[in-house]
Design a protein around this motif. Structure first.
Motif, PDB file in Angstrom:
ATOM      1  N   ASN A 387      78.739  67.534 -73.602  1.00 42.04           N
ATOM      2  CA  ASN A 387      77.843  67.537 -75.129  1.00 42.04           C
ATOM      3  C   ASN A 387      78.657  67.161 -76.143  1.00 42.04           C
ATOM      4  O   ASN A 387      79.807  67.904 -76.307  1.00 42.04           O
ATOM      5  N   SER A 388      78.450  66.282 -76.805  1.00 45.57           N
ATOM      6  CA  SER A 388      79.220  65.648 -78.146  1.00 45.57           C
ATOM      7  C   SER A 388      79.331  66.554 -79.039  1.00 45.57           C
ATOM      8  O   SER A 388      80.137  66.597 -79.968  1.00 45.57           O
ATOM      9  N   ILE A 390      80.037  69.667 -78.835  1.00 40.04           N
ATOM     10  CA  ILE A 390      81.042  70.897 -78.629  1.00 40.04           C
ATOM     11  C   ILE A 390      82.070  70.975 -79.543  1.00 40.04           C
ATOM     12  O   ILE A 390      82.706  69.878 -79.802  1.00 40.04           O
ATOM     13  N   MET A 391      82.423  72.043 -79.995  1.00 42.14           N
ATOM     14  CA  MET A 391      83.366  72.213 -80.842  1.00 42.14           C
ATOM     15  C   MET A 391      84.787  72.259 -80.385  1.00 42.14           C
ATOM     16  O   MET A 391      85.594  71.753 -80.966  1.00 42.14           O
ATOM     17  N   ASP A 392      84.906  72.724 -79.234  1.00 45.02           N
ATOM     18  CA  ASP A 392      86.493  72.721 -78.419  1.00 45.02           C
ATOM     19  C   ASP A 392      86.053  72.375 -77.197  1.00 45.02           C
ATOM     20  O   ASP A 392      85.457  73.382 -76.437  1.00 45.02           O
ATOM     21  N   PRO A 393      86.423  71.432 -76.530  1.00 46.26           N
ATOM     22  CA  PRO A 393      86.480  70.957 -75.012  1.00 46.26           C
ATOM     23  C   PRO A 393      86.846  72.076 -74.107  1.00 46.26           C
ATOM     24  O   PRO A 393      86.444  71.798 -72.998  1.00 46.26           O
ATOM     25  N   LEU A 394      88.066  72.581 -74.356  1.00 44.60           N
ATOM     26  CA  LEU A 394      88.704  73.746 -73.690  1.00 44.60           C
ATOM     27  C   LEU A 394      87.936  75.186 -73.584  1.00 44.60           C
ATOM     28  O   LEU A 394      88.439  75.664 -72.736  1.00 44.60           O
ATOM     29  N   GLU A 395      87.100  75.264 -74.646  1.00 46.63           N
ATOM     30  CA  GLU A 395      86.209  76.587 -74.502  1.00 46.63           C
ATOM     31  C   GLU A 395      85.687  76.795 -73.339  1.00 46.63           C
ATOM     32  O   GLU A 395      84.941  76.018 -72.554  1.00 46.63           O
ATOM     33  N   GLY A 396      85.713  78.066 -72.572  1.00 46.14           N
ATOM     34  CA  GLY A 396      85.269  78.377 -71.165  1.00 46.14           C
ATOM     35  C   GLY A 396      86.136  77.820 -70.326  1.00 46.14           C
ATOM     36  O   GLY A 396      85.551  78.313 -69.191  1.00 46.14           O
ATOM     37  N   PHE A 397      86.994  77.248 -70.353  1.00 42.64           N
ATOM     38  CA  PHE A 397      87.847  76.830 -69.111  1.00 42.64           C
ATOM     39  C   PHE A 397      89.435  77.410 -69.302  1.00 42.64           C
ATOM     40  O   PHE A 397      90.139  76.862 -68.469  1.00 42.64           O
ATOM     41  N   LEU A 398      89.597  78.167 -70.181  1.00 43.25           N
ATOM     42  CA  LEU A 398      91.094  78.773 -70.458  1.00 43.25           C
ATOM     43  C   LEU A 398      90.673  80.281 -69.704  1.00 43.25           C
ATOM     44  O   LEU A 398      90.515  81.195 -70.519  1.00 43.25           O
ATOM     45  N   PRO A 513      74.052  73.845 -84.702  1.00 44.98           N
ATOM     46  CA  PRO A 513      73.774  73.778 -83.270  1.00 44.98           C
ATOM     47  C   PRO A 513      74.171  75.124 -82.820  1.00 44.98           C
ATOM     48  O   PRO A 513      73.480  75.517 -81.781  1.00 44.98           O
ATOM     49  N   TYR A 514      75.271  75.692 -83.346  1.00 44.45           N
ATOM     50  CA  TYR A 514      75.607  76.875 -82.734  1.00 44.45           C
ATOM     51  C   TYR A 514      74.909  78.292 -83.359  1.00 44.45           C
ATOM     52  O   TYR A 514      75.060  79.384 -82.901  1.00 44.45           O
ATOM     53  N   ASN A 515      73.938  77.777 -84.388  1.00 49.82           N
ATOM     54  CA  ASN A 515      73.422  78.867 -85.016  1.00 49.82           C
ATOM     55  C   ASN A 515      72.093  79.033 -84.094  1.00 49.82           C
ATOM     56  O   ASN A 515      71.142  78.351 -84.271  1.00 49.82           O
ATOM     57  N   LEU A 522      70.380  77.166 -75.702  1.00 51.08           N
ATOM     58  CA  LEU A 522      71.565  77.212 -75.619  1.00 51.08           C
ATOM     59  C   LEU A 522      72.417  76.790 -76.749  1.00 51.08           C
ATOM     60  O   LEU A 522      72.033  75.594 -77.124  1.00 51.08           O
ATOM     61  N   PRO A 523      73.466  77.194 -76.998  1.00 52.96           N
ATOM     62  CA  PRO A 523      74.477  76.510 -78.022  1.00 52.96           C
ATOM     63  C   PRO A 523      75.098  75.238 -77.142  1.00 52.96           C
ATOM     64  O   PRO A 523      75.006  75.250 -76.002  1.00 52.96           O
ATOM     65  N   PRO A 524      75.716  74.296 -77.858  1.00 54.96           N
ATOM     66  CA  PRO A 524      76.344  73.136 -77.085  1.00 54.96           C
ATOM     67  C   PRO A 524      77.151  73.460 -76.116  1.00 54.96           C
ATOM     68  O   PRO A 524      77.380  72.531 -75.135  1.00 54.96           O
ATOM     69  N   GLY A 525      78.143  74.515 -76.058  1.00 54.34           N
ATOM     70  CA  GLY A 525      78.969  74.776 -75.205  1.00 54.34           C
ATOM     71  C   GLY A 525      79.230  76.393 -75.185  1.00 54.34           C
ATOM     72  O   GLY A 525      78.807  76.934 -75.787  1.00 54.34           O
TER      73      GLY A 525
END
Length: 580
Positions: A387-388, A390-398, A513-515, A522-525
């Motif tokens: 999803n373009s 997304i605020m942080d591409p690494l969120e959810g993968f740390l 989008p995150y609100n 769902l939010p973007p990520g």
């Protein structure tokens, strides 16, 4: 002579002669007047002329004037076929008696001179003079005298000697004293060195060498014996020392105390990384390689003696070299020694970047800049960052865990370890199938749901109920919230805050989008990095019809409701507890 006698030549005594050896020697018996050696029976000595094969002699031999053929009658007496046997017998008997009496009775030896032997005949032996002591030595050879030599072989008995030639047996001589044999081995005698010197100078030094040995030979023997004893002592001493050395180490390894340093170290610091799942022996091995402890066994013993020793976690530790095992365990249990960055379940990526900067000694914002610039090279799965917005591409993968982060390490290297851990954990679930099961678009949305569960839930029991609330609100048939999640956590993620008191005007005025108060679905990520419990709850929600929830105490007590009326009551309870 008879067929048992011997001629004047070198013919040996026949082994079949009844007089062979000393038994019944005729000369001795006749001398004392006893019976004839042939039992008193007359013996025949025919004098026949042998068949000539060439010129034997110009003088004819007596009694051999014509050819005769001899044979034995029934009494064993020799007879001749031409009738002249009696005459020959008489002459031979008279000649034998006269010779026998003269030789043994009168003790006057008389030789036989009726003829001579010619060496050119069939007898190829040189004639010898007749033995005076031999009673048959003067007799001519009988017919067929060319007999084989039975004593010519090496294994034959020696020919008997007449009594006159016999020698008394020598008296037994006492055995000579056996001298102690000198050691001949070159190792003890030094023969190699002496021999080499003698070979180099065989003329001038050989005689001198013998003289030197003659003077100092006894001393040389002692010196050689002493050297040999010294070598033997060294060999056995070395063997005993080797056995003792290994025996001592065996005893120390089995029963002795493990080698250990004393004190809290020499002041030199070192960073040691302990991998995930490492036990006491593996930790001790790494510490020994880094020079922190002296032996693995010492560390294991100290860890087992400390009640909290088994709580040592994976990660990086800043320790000192040459520490005692007990002090090393205490320092590893102290959080100050841990050169690690810890990612807790639900922690946002922004917080991870700040912790990395502190642990690595970097300026603020360095790790965040590296993450934005290098996220494509950190090993993210293919379904990440779909999803373009997304605020942080690494969120959810740390992925939550403890990672070594000592000074000198690079932030991208540490981030890459976190991504690898998340990717490995997510691969254990079939996220594609799970997404379809709950009407989600892709695996990234499954991780997003898990991050919401982790952020809103307080306990393990809350996680499954919270997952059901999310799925129920996402349903198209939801008329209670019209597919809006209305989570404070998403708005706080957008703002980078963690407030529980948010005004409705602030929420309703924001269209990001995150609100989730103003945006459906769902939010973007993901809004954080979920842990294992939250992920499992997202894949196994309850089915009780839960639609609402409120943390009535504002901290840990989360209560759930199925209808809007129940939800309003929970809100009043929350306001009362919070003084709002």
């Amino acid at each position: 002579m008879t067929e048992y006698g011997r001629g004047p030549g070198s013919e040996p005594w026949h082994p079949e002669d009844p007089l062979y050896g000393d038994d019944g020697w005729g000369g001795q018996q006749a001398h004392v007047g006893q019976q004839s050696p042939y039992g008193g029976q007359p013996q025949h000595y025919p004098q026949q002329s042998q068949q000539q094969y060439g010129d034997w002699s110009q003088q004819p031999q007596g009694g051999y004037d014509q050819q005769q053929y001899a044979y034995y009658d029934e009494q064993g007496q020799l007879q001749y076929a031409d009738g002249h046997g009696q005459q020959a017998h008489g002459q031979a008997q008279q000649q034998y008696d006269q010779q026998y009496d003269q030789q043994y009775v009168g003790h006057a030896p008389q030789q036989y001179h009726q003829g001579t032997w010619d060496a050119t005949g069939t007898h190829g032996h040189v004639p010898y003079a007749a033995d005076p002591g031999d009673p048959y030595g003067q007799q001519p050879v009988a017919y067929g005298g060319e007999q084989p030599d039975f004593y010519g072989t090496e294994d034959a008995y020696p020919p008997p000697e007449p009594p006159g030639r016999r020698r008394p047996e020598p008296e037994p001589q006492p055995e000579p004293a056996v001298e102690e044999e000198e050691e001949q081995h070159p190792f003890f005698t030094g023969a190699d060195d002496d021999g080499d010197e003698g070979d180099d100078d065989p003329k001038g030094r050989r005689g001198g060498g013998r003289g030197k040995e003659a003077k100092g030979g006894k001393g040389a023997k002692k010196r050689r014996s002493g050297c040999a004893c010294l070598v033997v002592c060294l060999v056995f001493g070395g063997g005993a020392a080797t056995v003792g050395y290994f025996g001592w180490h065996f005893y120390q390894n089995r029963f002795g105390a493990a080698p250990d340093y004393a004190g809290s170290g020499n002041g030199e610091t070192v960073t040691v990384q302990i991998p995930k799942g490492a036990g006491g022996y593996e930790i001790g091995r790494r510490l020994k390689e880094a020079g922190v402890v002296k032996s693995v066994d010492a560390f294991v013993h100290a860890q087992t003696q400390n009640p909290k020793g088994d709580t040592i976690q994976a990660g990086a530790y800043t320790l000192k070299k040459e520490m005692s095992a007990a002090s090393c365990v205490l320092l590893m249990l102290d959080p100050k020694s841990q050169a690690n960055v810890v990612v807790t379940p639900g922690e946002r990526a922004a917080k991870v970047y700040v912790d990395l900067d502190k642990k690595l000694g970097l300026s603020a914002g360095t790790s965040k800049k590296v993450a934005r610039a290098e996220y494509k090279n950190l090993g993210l799965p293919s379904y990440a960052n779909t999803n373009s917005k997304i605020m942080d591409p690494l969120e959810g993968f740390l992925y939550p865990g403890t990672y070594p982060a000592a000074k000198g390490m690079k932030p991208d290297a540490i981030l890459k370890q976190m991504v690898a851990a998340a990717k490995e954990e997510y691969a254990t679930y079939d996220l594609v199938a799970e997404a379809k099961k709950y009407d989600l678009d892709n695996p990234l949305q499954v991780i997003t749901v898990a991050s919401l569960v982790q952020a809103e839930g307080k306990t393990h029991d809350d996680f499954r109920k919270m997952a059901e609330v999310i799925y129920n609100r996402l349903k198209p048939t939801n008329t209670e919230t019209n597919q809006k999640l209305q989570f404070d956590s998403t708005f706080n993620y957008l703002k980078g805050t963690s407030n529980i008191h948010i005004s409705e005007s602030e929420i309703n005025s924001n269209r990001d989008p995150y609100n989730t108060y103003t945006q459906k679905g769902l939010p973007p990520g993901p809004i954080g990095n979920p842990g294992e419990d939250a992920l499992k709850a997202a894949l196994n929600p309850t089915d009780d019809g839960w639609m609402y929830f409120v943390a009535t105490d504002g901290v840990n007590n989360t209560e759930f409701a199925k209808t809007n009326d129940e939800f309003e009551k929970l809100k009043e309870k929350f306001n009362a507890n919070s003084g709002n």
